[in-house]
Design a protein around this motif. Structure first.
Motif, PDB file in Angstrom:
ATOM      1  N   VAL A 172       0.844  -1.203   0.000  1.00 32.31           N
ATOM      2  CA  VAL A 172       0.000   0.000   0.000  1.00 32.31           C
ATOM      3  C   VAL A 172       0.877   1.251   0.000  1.00 32.31           C
ATOM      4  O   VAL A 172       0.660   2.180  -0.787  1.00 32.31           O
ATOM      5  N   LYS A 173       1.881   1.273   0.875  1.00 28.73           N
ATOM      6  CA  LYS A 173       2.756   2.449   0.943  1.00 28.73           C
ATOM      7  C   LYS A 173       3.564   2.622  -0.338  1.00 28.73           C
ATOM      8  O   LYS A 173       3.718   3.725  -0.849  1.00 28.73           O
ATOM      9  N   MET A 174       4.123   1.532  -0.867  1.00 28.82           N
ATOM     10  CA  MET A 174       4.899   1.617  -2.095  1.00 28.82           C
ATOM     11  C   MET A 174       4.010   1.971  -3.288  1.00 28.82           C
ATOM     12  O   MET A 174       4.454   2.668  -4.200  1.00 28.82           O
ATOM     13  N   GLY A 175       2.790   1.497  -3.269  1.00 27.49           N
ATOM     14  CA  GLY A 175       1.858   1.837  -4.354  1.00 27.49           C
ATOM     15  C   GLY A 175       1.589   3.329  -4.403  1.00 27.49           C
ATOM     16  O   GLY A 175       1.524   3.931  -5.478  1.00 27.49           O
ATOM     17  N   ARG A 176       1.433   3.929  -3.250  1.00 31.49           N
ATOM     18  CA  ARG A 176       1.213   5.382  -3.195  1.00 31.49           C
ATOM     19  C   ARG A 176       2.439   6.135  -3.709  1.00 31.49           C
ATOM     20  O   ARG A 176       2.316   7.105  -4.460  1.00 31.49           O
ATOM     21  N   LEU A 177       3.627   5.697  -3.275  1.00 28.61           N
ATOM     22  CA  LEU A 177       4.864   6.332  -3.748  1.00 28.61           C
ATOM     23  C   LEU A 177       5.024   6.165  -5.259  1.00 28.61           C
ATOM     24  O   LEU A 177       5.426   7.096  -5.958  1.00 28.61           O
ATOM     25  N   TYR A 178       4.705   4.994  -5.763  1.00 31.42           N
ATOM     26  CA  TYR A 178       4.828   4.725  -7.191  1.00 31.42           C
ATOM     27  C   TYR A 178       3.897   5.645  -7.980  1.00 31.42           C
ATOM     28  O   TYR A 178       4.308   6.255  -8.971  1.00 31.42           O
ATOM     29  N   ALA A 179       2.657   5.733  -7.534  1.00 30.50           N
ATOM     30  CA  ALA A 179       1.694   6.597  -8.225  1.00 30.50           C
ATOM     31  C   ALA A 179       2.144   8.065  -8.173  1.00 30.50           C
ATOM     32  O   ALA A 179       2.060   8.784  -9.174  1.00 30.50           O
ATOM     33  N   ARG A 180       2.624   8.515  -7.053  1.00 32.58           N
ATOM     34  CA  ARG A 180       3.080   9.881  -6.920  1.00 32.58           C
ATOM     35  C   ARG A 180       4.281  10.159  -7.840  1.00 32.58           C
ATOM     36  O   ARG A 180       4.343  11.193  -8.517  1.00 32.58           O
ATOM     37  N   ASN A 181       5.221   9.231  -7.895  1.00 30.50           N
ATOM     38  CA  ASN A 181       6.394   9.404  -8.742  1.00 30.50           C
ATOM     39  C   ASN A 181       6.046   9.352 -10.226  1.00 30.50           C
ATOM     40  O   ASN A 181       6.686  10.044 -11.032  1.00 30.50           O
ATOM     41  N   ILE A 182       5.070   8.562 -10.594  1.00 30.52           N
ATOM     42  CA  ILE A 182       4.629   8.526 -12.009  1.00 30.52           C
ATOM     43  C   ILE A 182       4.151   9.911 -12.436  1.00 30.52           C
ATOM     44  O   ILE A 182       4.518  10.399 -13.513  1.00 30.52           O
ATOM     45  N   PHE A 183       3.336  10.537 -11.609  1.00 30.87           N
ATOM     46  CA  PHE A 183       2.787  11.852 -11.973  1.00 30.87           C
ATOM     47  C   PHE A 183       3.851  12.947 -11.897  1.00 30.87           C
ATOM     48  O   PHE A 183       3.801  13.902 -12.663  1.00 30.87           O
TER      49      PHE A 183
END
Length: 185
Positions: A172-183
């Motif tokens: 969950v935490k890495m998913g949020r970081l991944y989504a934030r870094n994509i944008f």
């Protein structure tokens, strides 16, 4: 020689306390329950339990299942019960003693000699998010015959549940970081 043969199988012994119809078990030269009030210690231990939702209750060496009705009454609906037995003779006794059909549906009995079945059940239910914690209760002194095996099995159950939840939180935490870094990129 005959003394050795008599200790091979568990033997039911009447507790002999007034109008009591309770039995105790004599196995390998020792009683697995009190000779006077076999259910007292187990029922007291069950009544002291504080069971949270989504708990897997692990019964070690159930033998005659004293305290099971009290445990079932105590548990919230989203809890499960499994029973573990290391000794084949005590496993047979536990299977024969669990007569009530509703109890058979509520409790899964496993032999510790077949750990893959315990692992399959645990992984199936843990991956579905059914368990958040495990709670151990010893139902008889049969645990003393293989104490290290029971300790190891319970530790493995706890580790499996803990690992699942740690991995889920990490994803969950890495998913949020991944989504934030994509944008951002």
């Amino acid at each position: 020689m005959t003394e050795n043969n008599s200790n091979e199988k568990p033997r039911l012994v009447n507790a002999g306390q007034g109008f009591s119809i309770l039995n105790t078990v004599n196995y390998k030269g020792r009683f697995l329950y009190s000779k006077y009030s076999p259910d007292k210690a187990v029922v007291a231990a069950v009544n002291r339990l504080q069971v949270l939702p989504q708990t897997l209750v692990v019964i070690c060496s159930p033998c005659l299942w004293y305290g099971l009705n009290e445990l079932c009454d105590l548990l919230p609906e989203n809890c499960s019960i499994i029973a573990l037995e290391a000794d084949d003779a005590l496993l047979e006794l536990a299977e024969d003693s669990l007569l009530d059909q509703s109890q058979k549906q509520r409790v899964k009995l496993f032999s510790l000699n077949e750990p893959q079945k315990v692992n399959e059940y645990l992984l199936q239910n843990t991956n579905a998010g059914n368990f958040k914690r495990a709670l151990r209760i010893d139902f008889s002194a049969g645990v003393s015959f293989s104490a290290e095996l029971y300790d190891g099995a319970f530790t493995a159950i706890q580790e499996t549940i803990n690992t699942f939840w740690k991995n889920r939180i990490t994803l969950v935490k890495m998913g949020r970081l991944y989504a934030r870094n994509i944008f951002r990129n």
